[in-house]
Motif scaffolding. Sequence first.
Motif, PDB file in Angstrom:
ATOM      1  N   UNK A  28       0.829  -1.204   0.000  1.00 48.76           N
ATOM      2  CA  UNK A  28       0.000   0.000   0.000  1.00 48.76           C
ATOM      3  C   UNK A  28       0.866   1.257   0.000  1.00 48.76           C
ATOM      4  N   UNK A  34       1.493   8.248   5.981  1.00 49.44           N
ATOM      5  CA  UNK A  34       0.498   8.848   6.860  1.00 49.44           C
ATOM      6  C   UNK A  34      -0.311   7.824   7.661  1.00 49.44           C
ATOM      7  N   UNK A  37       3.465  11.663   2.766  1.00 51.84           N
ATOM      8  CA  UNK A  37       2.123  11.314   2.287  1.00 51.84           C
ATOM      9  C   UNK A  37       1.911   9.802   2.316  1.00 51.84           C
ATOM     10  N   UNK A  38       2.938   9.074   1.914  1.00 49.37           N
ATOM     11  CA  UNK A  38       2.789   7.623   1.811  1.00 49.37           C
ATOM     12  C   UNK A  38       2.760   6.944   3.177  1.00 49.37           C
ATOM     13  N   UNK A  91      15.526   9.611  -1.809  1.00 50.92           N
ATOM     14  CA  UNK A  91      14.654   9.709  -2.983  1.00 50.92           C
ATOM     15  C   UNK A  91      13.245   9.229  -2.643  1.00 50.92           C
ATOM     16  N   UNK A  92      12.918   9.266  -1.363  1.00 59.24           N
ATOM     17  CA  UNK A  92      11.588   8.884  -0.895  1.00 59.24           C
ATOM     18  C   UNK A  92      11.206   7.459  -1.276  1.00 59.24           C
ATOM     19  N   UNK A  93      12.206   6.585  -1.311  1.00 60.11           N
ATOM     20  CA  UNK A  93      11.909   5.171  -1.554  1.00 60.11           C
ATOM     21  C   UNK A  93      11.776   4.471  -0.217  1.00 60.11           C
ATOM     22  N   UNK A 119       3.905   1.540  -1.083  1.00 59.75           N
ATOM     23  CA  UNK A 119       4.593   1.681  -2.375  1.00 59.75           C
ATOM     24  C   UNK A 119       3.632   2.032  -3.498  1.00 59.75           C
ATOM     25  N   UNK A 120       2.383   1.614  -3.383  1.00 59.49           N
ATOM     26  CA  UNK A 120       1.401   2.020  -4.388  1.00 59.49           C
ATOM     27  C   UNK A 120       1.280   3.549  -4.377  1.00 59.49           C
ATOM     28  N   UNK A 121       1.201   4.117  -3.169  1.00 63.55           N
ATOM     29  CA  UNK A 121       1.101   5.578  -3.081  1.00 63.55           C
ATOM     30  C   UNK A 121       2.371   6.243  -3.597  1.00 63.55           C
ATOM     31  N   UNK A 122       3.520   5.698  -3.229  1.00 61.72           N
ATOM     32  CA  UNK A 122       4.793   6.244  -3.725  1.00 61.72           C
ATOM     33  C   UNK A 122       4.816   6.210  -5.253  1.00 61.72           C
ATOM     34  N   UNK A 123       4.328   5.085  -5.816  1.00 63.35           N
ATOM     35  CA  UNK A 123       4.357   4.921  -7.273  1.00 63.35           C
ATOM     36  C   UNK A 123       3.503   5.977  -7.975  1.00 63.35           C
ATOM     37  N   UNK A 124       2.512   6.519  -7.264  1.00 63.90           N
ATOM     38  CA  UNK A 124       1.677   7.563  -7.863  1.00 63.90           C
ATOM     39  C   UNK A 124       2.192   8.963  -7.537  1.00 63.90           C
ATOM     40  N   UNK A 125       3.394   9.030  -6.973  1.00 62.09           N
ATOM     41  CA  UNK A 125       4.003  10.336  -6.740  1.00 62.09           C
ATOM     42  C   UNK A 125       3.897  10.844  -5.314  1.00 62.09           C
ATOM     43  N   UNK A 126       3.505   9.967  -4.380  1.00 61.41           N
ATOM     44  CA  UNK A 126       3.429  10.406  -2.982  1.00 61.41           C
ATOM     45  C   UNK A 126       4.829  10.687  -2.441  1.00 61.41           C
TER      46      UNK A 126
END
Lengths: 198, 269
Positions: free
Chosen positions: B162, B178, B175-176, B255-257, B164-171
């Motif tokens: 979940x 939260x 944000x990811x 890099x927010x990974x 990483x899904x948000x990260x993949x959309x630019x979170x």
Amino acid sequence: MALLEARGVIRRPFFEGRDLDLAAGEIVALSGPSGSGKTLFLRALADLDPVDAGEVRLDGVLRETMDGPAWRSRVLYVHQAGVRLPGTVADNLARVADLHVQRARAERIRAGVDGLDASTDADRLSGGEAQALALDRALACEPAVLLLDEATSAMDPETAARWEGRVRAFADAGGAVLWVAHDVRLAGRVGARQERFP
Amino acid sequence: MTPLALVDLTWWDLTLAAALILINAAASLALRLGLEKKLLVASLRTLVQLSLLGLVLQWVFRQPGPWAVIGMMLVMVVLAGWEAVRRTTYRVRGGYLLSMGVMFVASMTVTLYGVVVILGVRPWYTPHFAIPILGMLLGNTLNGISLGLETALEGFRRDRPEVEMLLAHGATRSEASRDVVRRAVRTGMIPILNAMVAAGLISIPGMMTGQILAGQDPASAARYQIFILFSIAGGVALGTMGMVFVASRLVFDDRDRLRAERIRRVGRP
């Protein structure tokens, strides 16, 4: 010039020196045995995992000159499982629409998924429906490149055909798609160039 | 109200109290619980640790100037920070040090506020105010930090798809993370909120009991207990939030990974 260009991407011990040229309007179908690292290659391109070496460029711009979230919103990875967050279909769309980087497209993202009731509990979606939610959410974000990991594998043929059509339309509008798929006929249906992995 | 005479406990009194431990021993033997050894160790540790604490505090209370108090407080903070991480089954690198740092900031801020602003004690390091208050705070903040850290790290491992899904959309990482962060902070704060709700209904809190035994007016002891519970709530909130925020920063890179491999699972101690 390629829209997405990768040179010598290395992620040990999974793959060494991978190149990729993905032009605007193009769909590339990537096939290869299970466990060969296709998913990890997509994740590396999306900058979800670090790599050991290699350069990745979007529209000629080196990845490291953009921050991670900005890159990923342009080069968008879609997981095979159709990942869902707790809540309804609408909640799932809203969570992505609320991301800072997606503000400009928020309304489009919230608009709802073709064939799904927005008030359905996302946990109750079938595998194919969850994939539809994931694909719709990704397309609504209007990325430059879509990295699809078996993104329609759990759909019935009719539904799959409809979503393949939407992905084709995305490419026709100037997008580029790298599509990992075990279904060898998918490439023919969406007019994709085929590449083997590794 | 004149304070009642304090009944001083002699070693003979404690021997009588130790007789009560025999009930545990009898139960263990009768039901074959196999707890005799544990019971013996636990009883001896209670005896030795608390006697030592009494002696150390006696010494600290006699020292002029702030240094003995500061030293004692630092030792307490370091031990509490260490224990908070030792209890968890998920770890990140640097967790012990961070826990000690967060523990220091959270407990010292609240202790100083309590001693200086609320109680108005001068100097701030007056040991028989500063040390007991810090001790009460540490015990509870330790729980909050421990629960918050455990819930956050477990959450990042379990909800990785979940996040990483948000990260993949630019979170961004904040944000990811939260949902995981919220859940972790909530989990860390719930025990003290429950304790506040139950305070005085089910049991007389330990500190208030002590004050009443020492001859204090119960109404004044109650006010002290309220002050302590509010302070603890503040310390727990600061500690839990601090630890959860720092830990959730550590599991992402620049890099927010999400770097789930930075979260280690260890066997329960």
